[in-house]
Design a protein around this motif. Structure first.
Motif, PDB file in Angstrom:
ATOM      1  N   THR A 203      -0.027   2.418  15.644  1.00 57.28           N
ATOM      2  CA  THR A 203       0.271   3.733  15.068  1.00 57.28           C
ATOM      3  C   THR A 203       0.244   4.795  16.160  1.00 57.28           C
ATOM      4  OG1 THR A 203      -0.804   3.016  13.038  1.00 57.28           O
ATOM      5  CG2 THR A 203      -0.383   5.361  13.259  1.00 57.28           C
ATOM      6  N   LEU A 204      -0.791   4.725  17.009  1.00 62.21           N
ATOM      7  CA  LEU A 204      -0.901   5.715  18.073  1.00 62.21           C
ATOM      8  C   LEU A 204       0.268   5.575  19.042  1.00 62.21           C
ATOM      9  CD1 LEU A 204      -4.739   5.631  18.749  1.00 62.21           C
ATOM     10  CD2 LEU A 204      -3.449   7.353  17.513  1.00 62.21           C
ATOM     11  N   GLU A 205       0.626   4.323  19.329  1.00 61.90           N
ATOM     12  CA  GLU A 205       1.772   4.111  20.226  1.00 61.90           C
ATOM     13  C   GLU A 205       3.044   4.685  19.609  1.00 61.90           C
ATOM     14  OE1 GLU A 205       0.155   0.067  22.443  1.00 61.90           O
ATOM     15  OE2 GLU A 205       1.582  -0.073  20.795  1.00 61.90           O
ATOM     16  N   MET A 206       3.166   4.517  18.293  1.00 62.98           N
ATOM     17  CA  MET A 206       4.354   5.043  17.627  1.00 62.98           C
ATOM     18  C   MET A 206       4.431   6.564  17.758  1.00 62.98           C
ATOM     19  SD  MET A 206       5.343   4.957  13.601  1.00 62.98           S
ATOM     20  CE  MET A 206       4.092   6.165  13.208  1.00 62.98           C
ATOM     21  N   THR A 207       3.272   7.229  17.643  1.00 61.59           N
ATOM     22  CA  THR A 207       3.305   8.700  17.678  1.00 61.59           C
ATOM     23  C   THR A 207       3.846   9.194  19.011  1.00 61.59           C
ATOM     24  OG1 THR A 207       1.046   8.886  18.518  1.00 61.59           O
ATOM     25  CG2 THR A 207       1.328   8.901  16.130  1.00 61.59           C
ATOM     26  N   GLN A 208       3.678   8.396  20.061  1.00 67.97           N
ATOM     27  CA  GLN A 208       4.192   8.817  21.368  1.00 67.97           C
ATOM     28  C   GLN A 208       5.722   8.824  21.386  1.00 67.97           C
ATOM     29  OE1 GLN A 208       1.693   9.744  23.736  1.00 67.97           O
ATOM     30  NE2 GLN A 208       0.542   9.438  21.842  1.00 67.97           N
TER      31      GLN A 208
ATOM     32  N   ILE B 225       0.197  11.028   7.874  1.00 65.48           N
ATOM     33  CA  ILE B 225      -0.983  10.433   7.262  1.00 65.48           C
ATOM     34  C   ILE B 225      -0.873   8.924   7.432  1.00 65.48           C
ATOM     35  CG2 ILE B 225      -2.294  10.048   5.139  1.00 65.48           C
ATOM     36  CD1 ILE B 225      -1.350  12.687   4.076  1.00 65.48           C
ATOM     37  N   GLY B 226      -1.850   8.326   8.074  1.00 66.27           N
ATOM     38  CA  GLY B 226      -1.850   6.880   8.247  1.00 66.27           C
ATOM     39  C   GLY B 226      -3.129   6.279   7.679  1.00 66.27           C
ATOM     40  N   MET B 227      -3.047   5.080   7.110  1.00 65.96           N
ATOM     41  CA  MET B 227      -4.221   4.457   6.493  1.00 65.96           C
ATOM     42  C   MET B 227      -4.293   2.986   6.850  1.00 65.96           C
ATOM     43  SD  MET B 227      -3.820   6.159   2.778  1.00 65.96           S
ATOM     44  CE  MET B 227      -4.405   7.815   2.498  1.00 65.96           C
ATOM     45  N   THR B 228      -5.511   2.444   6.867  1.00 70.14           N
ATOM     46  CA  THR B 228      -5.635   1.009   7.127  1.00 70.14           C
ATOM     47  C   THR B 228      -5.286   0.224   5.875  1.00 70.14           C
ATOM     48  OG1 THR B 228      -7.979   1.231   6.648  1.00 70.14           O
ATOM     49  CG2 THR B 228      -7.348   1.063   8.966  1.00 70.14           C
TER      50      THR B 228
ATOM     51  N   VAL C 248      -0.983   0.203   8.256  1.00 66.78           N
ATOM     52  CA  VAL C 248      -0.915  -0.791   9.320  1.00 66.78           C
ATOM     53  C   VAL C 248      -1.169  -2.150   8.694  1.00 66.78           C
ATOM     54  CG1 VAL C 248      -1.631   0.659  11.223  1.00 66.78           C
ATOM     55  CG2 VAL C 248      -3.347  -0.476   9.838  1.00 66.78           C
ATOM     56  N   ALA C 249      -0.653  -3.157   9.311  1.00 64.55           N
ATOM     57  CA  ALA C 249      -0.876  -4.503   8.804  1.00 64.55           C
ATOM     58  C   ALA C 249      -0.675  -5.487   9.938  1.00 64.55           C
ATOM     59  CB  ALA C 249       0.099  -4.798   7.674  1.00 64.55           C
TER      60      ALA C 249
ATOM     61  N   VAL D  73       3.186  -1.143  12.288  1.00 63.86           N
ATOM     62  CA  VAL D  73       3.100   0.072  11.474  1.00 63.86           C
ATOM     63  C   VAL D  73       4.093  -0.026  10.326  1.00 63.86           C
ATOM     64  CG1 VAL D  73       3.192   2.586  11.492  1.00 63.86           C
ATOM     65  CG2 VAL D  73       2.615   1.350  13.576  1.00 63.86           C
ATOM     66  N   LEU D  74       3.614   0.322   9.142  1.00 61.60           N
ATOM     67  CA  LEU D  74       4.462   0.325   7.951  1.00 61.60           C
ATOM     68  C   LEU D  74       4.595   1.756   7.460  1.00 61.60           C
ATOM     69  CD1 LEU D  74       2.457  -2.421   6.026  1.00 61.60           C
ATOM     70  CD2 LEU D  74       4.422  -2.829   7.492  1.00 61.60           C
ATOM     71  N   GLN D  75       5.642   2.031   6.728  1.00 60.53           N
ATOM     72  CA  GLN D  75       5.721   3.319   6.044  1.00 60.53           C
ATOM     73  C   GLN D  75       6.325   3.101   4.663  1.00 60.53           C
ATOM     74  OE1 GLN D  75       8.293   6.467   7.596  1.00 60.53           O
ATOM     75  NE2 GLN D  75       6.804   8.007   6.972  1.00 60.53           N
ATOM     76  N   ILE D  76       5.817   3.851   3.707  1.00 60.13           N
ATOM     77  CA  ILE D  76       6.393   3.777   2.368  1.00 60.13           C
ATOM     78  C   ILE D  76       7.552   4.763   2.313  1.00 60.13           C
ATOM     79  CG2 ILE D  76       5.957   4.052  -0.096  1.00 60.13           C
ATOM     80  CD1 ILE D  76       2.997   3.478   0.549  1.00 60.13           C
ATOM     81  N   GLN D  77       8.715   4.244   2.023  1.00 57.81           N
ATOM     82  CA  GLN D  77       9.905   5.094   1.910  1.00 57.81           C
ATOM     83  C   GLN D  77      10.610   4.727   0.611  1.00 57.81           C
ATOM     84  OE1 GLN D  77      12.315   4.594   5.419  1.00 57.81           O
ATOM     85  NE2 GLN D  77      10.689   5.223   6.824  1.00 57.81           N
ATOM     86  N   GLY D  78      10.798   5.721  -0.239  1.00 54.41           N
ATOM     87  CA  GLY D  78      11.458   5.467  -1.521  1.00 54.41           C
ATOM     88  C   GLY D  78      10.766   4.389  -2.340  1.00 54.41           C
ATOM     89  N   GLY D  79       9.428   4.355  -2.279  1.00 54.23           N
ATOM     90  CA  GLY D  79       8.656   3.429  -3.093  1.00 54.23           C
ATOM     91  C   GLY D  79       8.572   2.021  -2.544  1.00 54.23           C
ATOM     92  N   GLU D  80       9.178   1.762  -1.390  1.00 56.13           N
ATOM     93  CA  GLU D  80       9.100   0.429  -0.795  1.00 56.13           C
ATOM     94  C   GLU D  80       8.422   0.531   0.567  1.00 56.13           C
ATOM     95  OE1 GLU D  80      10.182  -2.537  -2.004  1.00 56.13           O
ATOM     96  OE2 GLU D  80      10.722  -1.557  -3.892  1.00 56.13           O
TER      97      GLU D  80
END
Lengths: 405, 286
Positions: A163-168, A259-262, A284-285, A375-382
């Motif tokens: 996640t931190l790497e992604m923010t860069q 906002i990121g969560m484990t 994250v997973a 890193v995962l993200q919820i987009q449009g419910g998926e």
């Protein structure tokens, strides 16, 4: 009268000498390998416990349907002996003791959560019986020099690394970070690891806050986040806490840029409970259903996802995949060891290099799997894997609550 | 920020008060420490959840159902269960309530599984802002209003009706009340029903704000217990004051010392109250 007595005696002798006959005994004679597992059926961790049991059961059935585990030319059926640990570490270690001493199980499958895995794995060491676990990632499980525990979750301290790497890579990259974590062993490890990583990347930690496990009210923490004006908020907690945090962020209209969560976002429950409010949250997973690896028990990850969904009627997440891989590793290691001897199997597990639906499984010297989280993200419910090698690009910044709909 | 913390504390306090008011009533009148209180809150929450999920009934409308059902349930529990042992003293009723709690929780666990569920209403996280200073979550504000309404209803029932006079009479002197022709068993059952009904209302509100699961009750019982002790028994104002005191103390405490200390703060106040005002803030010092 005497005839009856004699006949009974003969029958008894026959049973004693040749074993009883009939369909029941045929099953008892089929060779089995017993895997012991004390896991949460009830209590606070029962939800996650079920994720593991479902996958364990599915994997065991798959192994047995495919002809079982082959040791020395003979096929053994796998069988899991379960007990309910009531989400209580003390109870769980007692049950492990019972599994090993009374039920004489051959090997152990892990429970859920680091806090429970630690005492359980110590019992496994005392009996010198290997345990493969997919539900505990705290470094504390693997720092005691325990040679009998193997874990298939990546090290907790590295959870937020991706996640931190992604923010860069984001523009503009967030510079301030609020880090919240529950006061249990796993989440403390996550937070401490993340703190170090963030400092190394030059991020400023404006809030480093521990909260009590099972906290339902995040209003005061959210007020602090707002006051500290954190651009990025990372939460290391459990599903219920993640749910509460998200709803209350909306209640108090707190919208950081990320906002990121484990635990939470990867689970179907989380999305079902929050609906559209779950969108844009990062998770994250160690695994995601969008990955595709060639498998061991099943041809590949996508086949696993399809079969799992058909069987249990929910989307598998990394808990399920990790648990499924645990059974796969046992089958592979036992067959390579060529015996049921605990020490031999333990050594075979240590040398594992197995392609599973969960990814390539190899263990570091301390018993924890080598690997990293995505890193995962919820987009449009998926849920979509967004970094690294995302199937979709991350959506950033987080659209403010007020601007939605 | 300080204002926001104060508002957070007040609204949380309102929720605590709503949770505790039923427990306070039952404890005050019958000397029963209802350990199952949180389980009744859980039932109220699940009634709302199912009515909403299956029939699409709005949670605020389902308040009527959850309160009515839990009143009747509470009435039956007291009438056909607790009344048999009530004369045996607080300890026995405590154990019975404990048993009821285990029974309800596990029945819920078996019937509904341990899944975490959420009543998904569009206004669950509704809020409004006063300038740039304070954001107020609407549902919590309504909970606050509701606890004042319920305590007002309780107050009126206890002080202005014959039923209330019977309740107070049995509470003050059981034997005298019986000699005066009060139906003690019936009065007890109605009182217990009222307390449990209030728990139902708390459950409905809780289900709008937080995820629910069959095992959620224990923590709520504990909070209610602390609130009742802090506020003191014997007045409808007690749980409100106790709830607000706890809510505000937790909000400021967790801001100053960190969120891990939230429970520590609550129990520290509990101990201090027990030392200096053993009968609660309103209960005098004797």
């Amino acid at each position: 009268m005497k005839n009856v007595w004699l006949r009974n005696l003969v029958a008894l002798l026959a049973v004693a000498l040749f074993g009883a006959v009939g369909p029941q005994t045929a099953a008892a004679q089929a060779k089995t390998i017993k895997l012991g597992c004390a896991i949460s059926f009830t209590g606070a961790k029962s939800r996650s416990g079920k994720l593991y049991r479902d996958a364990y059961n599915m994997a065991v059935k798959q192994v047995n349907d495919d002809g079982g585990v082959k040791v020395g030319g003979e096929a053994y059926q796998l069988k899991i002996v379960y007990y309910d640990d009531k989400s209580n570490p003390g109870e769980s270690s007692k049950l492990i003791e019972k599994l090993l001493a009374e039920d004489k199980v051959n090997f152990l499958l892990g429970p859920y959560s680091s806090g429970i895995t630690i005492p359980d794995s110590l019992v496994a060491r005392r009996y010198r019986v290997p345990m493969i676990e997919g539900g505990g990632a705290s470094g504390k499980i693997f720092s005691h020099g325990n040679k009998y525990v193997f874990g298939t979750l990546p090290p907790a301290g590295q959870y937020f690394k991706s996640t931190l790497e992604m923010t860069q890579t984001l523009k503009p990259a967030p510079k301030t970070l609020a880090l919240l974590y529950a006061d249990d062993k796993f989440d403390v490890s996550v937070a401490e690891g993340t703190k170090k990583l963030a400092a190394g990347m030059g991020l400023k930690i404006v809030l480093f806050e521990k909260y009590a496990e099972h906290t339902s009210d995040f209003n005061s923490i959210l007020t602090k986040i707002k006051a500290a004006n954190a651009e990025m908020v990372l939460v290391a907690g459990h599903t219920e806490e993640s749910l509460n945090f998200t709803q209350q962020a909306k209640e108090l209209n707190v919208s950081p840029k990320l906002i990121g969560m484990t635990v939470g976002p990867s689970e179907a429950d989380f999305r079902k409970s929050l609906g559209a409010d779950a969108n844009y949250i990062f998770g994250v997973a160690s695994w995601s259903p969008q990955m595709n690896f060639p498998g061991f028990l099943l041809p590949d990850t996508q086949e696993f996802v399809k079969k799992f969904k058909a069987k249990f009627n929910y989307d598998p997440d990394y808990h399920n995949a990790s648990a499924f891989a645990n059974v796969a590793v046992f089958k592979d290691a036992i067959e390579r060891a060529g015996s049921l001897d605990a020490a031999a199997v333990r050594n075979a597990i240590a040398k594992t290099d197995l392609k599973t639906i969960y990814g390539r499984v190899r263990f570091a010297k301390n018993g924890q799997m080598k690997g990293a989280s995505v890193v995962l993200q919820i987009q449009g419910g998926e849920v979509y894997q967004v970094f690294p090698d995302g199937v979709r690009p991350p959506i950033y910044p987080f659209p403010a609550w007020k601007s939605r709909r | 920020m300080l204002l926001q913390i104060l508002v957070n504390g007040l609204l949380k306090g309102g929720l605590y008060a709503l949770m505790a008011i039923g427990m306070s009533l039952i404890w005050g009148v019958m000397d029963i420490i209802n350990i199952a209180h949180g389980s009744f809150i859980m039932l109220g929450a699940f009634i709302t959840y199912w009515l909403f999920t299956i029939l699409g009934i709005d949670p605020f409308l389902s308040l009527l159902f959850s309160v009515t059902f839990l009143f009747l349930f509470g009435y039956a529990v007291q009438r056909y269960l607790i009344n048999y042992v009530i004369r045996a003293g607080a300890f026995i009723t405590l154990i019975l309530a404990f048993g009821i709690e285990i029974f309800i929780n596990n029945l819920a666990l078996v019937s509904w599984t341990a899944d975490v569920r959420k009543v998904k209403v569009s206004y669950g996280a509704a809020n409004f802002a006063i300038g740039d200073l304070v954001t107020i979550p609407t549902v919590r504000l309504i909970a606050f209003g509701l606890v004042i309404l319920i305590s007002l209803i309780f107050f009126l029932i206890l002080n202005r009706t014959n039923l209330g006079r019977s309740i107070r009479a049995t509470s003050q002197d059981l034997d005298a009340a019986r000699l005066m022709g009060v139906d003690v068993a019936g009065t007890y059952a109605i009182t217990f029903g009222m307390g449990v009904g209030a728990a139902g209302a708390a459950g409905t509100l809780w289900s709008i704000l937080f995820p629910i699961s069959p095992m959620m009750g224990g923590a709520l019982t504990l909070k209610s217990f602390v609130v009742v002790i802090i506020g003191g028994l014997g007045s409808m104002l007690g749980p409100i004051l106790g709830g607000l005191a706890l809510g505000i103390a937790e909000a400021f405490g967790s801001n100053w010392f960190g969120a891990t200390y939230e429970n520590l703060i609550g129990f520290t106040i509990l101990v201090l109250v027990l030392i200096f005002r053993p009968k609660g803030i309103l209960g005098g010092t004797s």
